[in-house]
Design an enzyme around this catalytic site. Sequence first.
Site, short mmCIF file in Angstrom:
data_model
loop_
_atom_site.label_atom_id
_atom_site.label_comp_id
_atom_site.label_asym_id
_atom_site.label_seq_id
_atom_site.Cartn_x
_atom_site.Cartn_y
_atom_site.Cartn_z
N TYR A 153 0.81 -1.23 0.00
CA TYR A 153 0.00 0.00 0.00
C TYR A 153 0.84 1.28 0.00
CZ TYR A 153 -0.32 -0.29 5.28
OH TYR A 153 -0.12 -0.38 6.61
N GLU A 154 0.18 2.36 -0.29
CA GLU A 154 0.88 3.64 -0.52
C GLU A 154 1.94 3.51 -1.61
OE1 GLU A 154 -0.48 6.16 0.72
OE2 GLU A 154 -1.62 5.27 2.35
#
Lengths: 601, 601
Positions: free
Chosen positions: A442-443
């Site tokens: 994620y990110e």
Amino acid sequence: MSSYRAPMQEMRFVMNELAGLEQVGKLPGYEDATPDTVAAILEEASKFATEVLDPLNAVGDREGATWQEGGKVKTATGFKDAYRRFAENGWNGLTKNPEHGGQGLPQLVATAVEEMWHGANMAFALCPLLTQGAIEALELCGSDKLKATFLPKMVEGVWTGTMNLTEPQAGSDLAAVRTRAVPSDKPGAYKLYGQKIFITYGEQDYTDNIIHLVLARTPTAPEGVKGISLFLVPKFMVNDDGSLGVRNDVHCVSIEHKLGIHASPTAVLAYGDHGGAVGYLVGEENRGLEYMFIMMNLARFSVGIEGVGIAERSYQRARDYARDRVQGRAPGLDKTVPTATILQHPDVRRMLLTMKAQTEATRSLAYVTGAAIDNARRHPDADARKRHQAFVELMIPIVKGWGTEIAQEVTYLGVQVHGGMGFIEETGAAQDYRDARITTIYEGTTAIQANDLIGRKTARDGGVVARSVIGEIVGLATALSADANGALVPIGNELQSAAAALKSAVDWVVPAYGKASRAAHAASVPYLRLWGLVAGGWQLARGAQVAARLLAENKGDATFYRGKIATARFYAECLLPQAAALARAITLGSESVLALSDEQF
Amino acid sequence: MSSYRAPMQEMRFVMNELAGLEQVGKLPGYEDATPDTVAAILEEASKFATEVLDPLNAVGDREGATWQEGGKVKTATGFKDAYRRFAENGWNGLTKNPEHGGQGLPQLVATAVEEMWHGANMAFALCPLLTQGAIEALELCGSDKLKATFLPKMVEGVWTGTMNLTEPQAGSDLAAVRTRAVPSDKPGAYKLYGQKIFITYGEQDYTDNIIHLVLARTPTAPEGVKGISLFLVPKFMVNDDGSLGVRNDVHCVSIEHKLGIHASPTAVLAYGDHGGAVGYLVGEENRGLEYMFIMMNLARFSVGIEGVGIAERSYQRARDYARDRVQGRAPGLDKTVPTATILQHPDVRRMLLTMKAQTEATRSLAYVTGAAIDNARRHPDADARKRHQAFVELMIPIVKGWGTEIAQEVTYLGVQVHGGMGFIEETGAAQDYRDARITTIYEGTTAIQANDLIGRKTARDGGVVARSVIGEIVGLATALSADANGALVPIGNELQSAAAALKSAVDWVVPAYGKASRAAHAASVPYLRLWGLVAGGWQLARGAQVAARLLAENKGDATFYRGKIATARFYAECLLPQAAALARAITLGSESVLALSDEQF
């Protein structure tokens, strides 16, 4: 089961000796960050992490967050109360602008504190992490009215924030975002329609309101990433007097069943199924992606710290188990001793030292970057700000990408040290391993970080910033190789070779990115790993140099300082040799990555 | 969700061209293994894997096995029926002695078939894996009476077998085994008392009886590993006419809650809580460990194959997803194409090719070792048998230790290729990642394999066998470096360097093991990884050589053969350079692994 304790001595060493806390505390606006204040904050945070957050970590994994009829989400036992205390104690606004109720402390201090939250309870800590990003975007781009209405409550932690980027067809590729924002009758207000997925804490029972920051397209928006705008969509409308109004048309239709971080609800959010969700434009139309990157950059940095925190947790657990568990006779030790703790077994020591050295390397790099963020914001000299900013930009994909990849290796070893017990869920090592797994995704996945690193961060300026950092590394290596302290010499020598390997990779990447960008992209993740490996070794070598000086001056804890030198040497001799292998794969092998046709897979 | 399909073309290539199926089929006793028969067996196995076992894999993970009041275990929906069909189709006795109802096929054939079971459903396949080990021990060490009573049913699969080694205080260290075996009134029969943990399929509802092979101590046994005997303890006593008698005093008191392989019940077994569990001595008293190692060796080899199977499964799933998932514009491709499947993204190709190359490397090494097992058993020439046996002994810790470590990397990448979807349990990639995690732990952790490799397999003969294998690798590398086919030259060159690195490690390990065994043990896992890396590269290079020849002869599937060469080259250029890094860590850094004091951790 062992409990998480913040590694205070190590954290202080890195903050003071490597990241320059004293210098940061003298920057304009950070004068409150005196050594005493910082020490008190760290002590309090450490207590909160161990006493409040850590005991909930296993509970959160077992119970998870649960979706309930009507789109509500129930978090695990104890989490709501812990969040209330977290906010009441003021932890949410540590670095935030005092104008909005924050404490205005340096990023460096927040970095250490954040590491504690993630180490103690990653699933809990994600909520403030996301709120932070939303605050950041509002502070930088929101209108005065939006700021006045939303920021104080968000900084206080009375309302939380989320980032809504992903849609089923738009994962890493935000150009594909389809959520629509249609101007409404009310000036400045829009109606949003669409579905967002993977929204961390998109719904929860901690707070009365949730402030969603949402990427969407207005009717006149151009195609692709240049047509994305940023909107603020509150779960409940806010009246002019600050009280909560009607329920907005954004609803949690389900939450995901995930490998880890079970206590953190990952929501599917439906916008506008019942007439349109009211949203307010943040900043200017069609500049949403730019704003998102502002908050994303800090969120990426925070995920890097998450990697450090979970790695530290895993290390502590494995070390404590190795100190307790008696098994077998350790080779090469006194044969009259019938059994030994597994800490006496050479391969367990190798695993633990690999975990420790890599965790310390990622931590050092993250904290040094944290201090550079402070300098880039507040240094009185414009050139210095620019220099620090360039360093920060180079380092963020490395802190995120490499820091989280290392967290995989460390938590993997954390399971392995436990042997069969590591595979049993009750031990907790498996939870660390599962929780950590999301951090490279994620990110922005590791590949997304690596794309950023080869393109914007290396090739765009022709490798100038990259080479200047390598120059610093070579300078240190040269000094250590010639040091009168023999223990530093091998560290210097290995760092020298590793820096040369890194330089050869930069020399290859810069032109390759320009002319044959597929090969450069094929090399990007090895290139990111090479950067992390060498930059981490650089920071450990700096630590060893400081430790040797303090030892020579007879200052402080000699056992600790000798440990710093020994750890840096292990890293240099056992891990840094990988630099040459990575550089060879990059410079020699990138074409071979692309040699298979589709049907040959 | 993608379904598992046995990689038949690849399996056939490895069996025929690298492992020498034709030669194996000519060994005395293996004459039935004609090309046609083997082809038919592989086809049938592949069908069973895809149609019966694979569809149960996710169900087994979701439901798991459950412990029920009274010590029963309920397996997941469909497993009992699948097991019945598995046994009815004769899959259980593939390599077993025809005297006891087996089919007497070569290990090489069984290796490919086993890979299919593990690839389709690892939790299911563990049951026959363990039964196999128990049969092996009985065949080699059991009395005629024990064999006559138990073997036919076990070979048929009507009863299953287990291996009972571990106790709470005796994990890797079997010297600490405390289970007691007291002679009873009945000659040859003992009463057993104690607790065993981590017993795979220690209880199940597939079959009417379970045959436990149990390590225990007789009252007069010496201390340590020299006082351990092996006992056969049936769950139900067996009457002289072969019918089942009374329930024996061995009971499943609980099963574990594990990270993966949920469908495989991991039992805690209590022996003798109600008067004593009747057991029969297998072979001679106090030679239990020796017998256990006989079955353990094959079980270790099988766990190595498990690594190959789960890696293949993970690769297929990731590849299929990458072919379907459309996301973003691929760098360096036609810019008029707005979006591409992620297979077009260079880093996804790098991940998939890393998965593919490493899986093929572990497979090739396992199959070649499987053929060597056949030759070591059946070659008419005693010298050849001895030579093959020495090769097998060197390779078993590598096939197990390295093969399963690679399975971790591959399943890790399997999650990563899926991006955010990889973290969602329903996708299945996370299950592969969790299931794979046990393989570096059970049947001896990677460190246990590495201890075996540096001691018994390298240092004991002064490195003679190790150096002779390296000699073969160098011979091939030299030939490839000088090959007229330019595509083979870089493979030869990189293999040459890697073999030299391996040789330097052997040269270091042999004396180090003798004089300073702690440093040698500290280097043992990197040494094992180095062996695997280079031996895997060797097998891929052999495959490339064959593929080049067949291409030149215009025989067969040119696309496939070109893929073999390209894959071997990728492995050589992008992965083999790690050999020098590992060798440097071993020869330079092993002392630094041991430099920290206990309190410095």
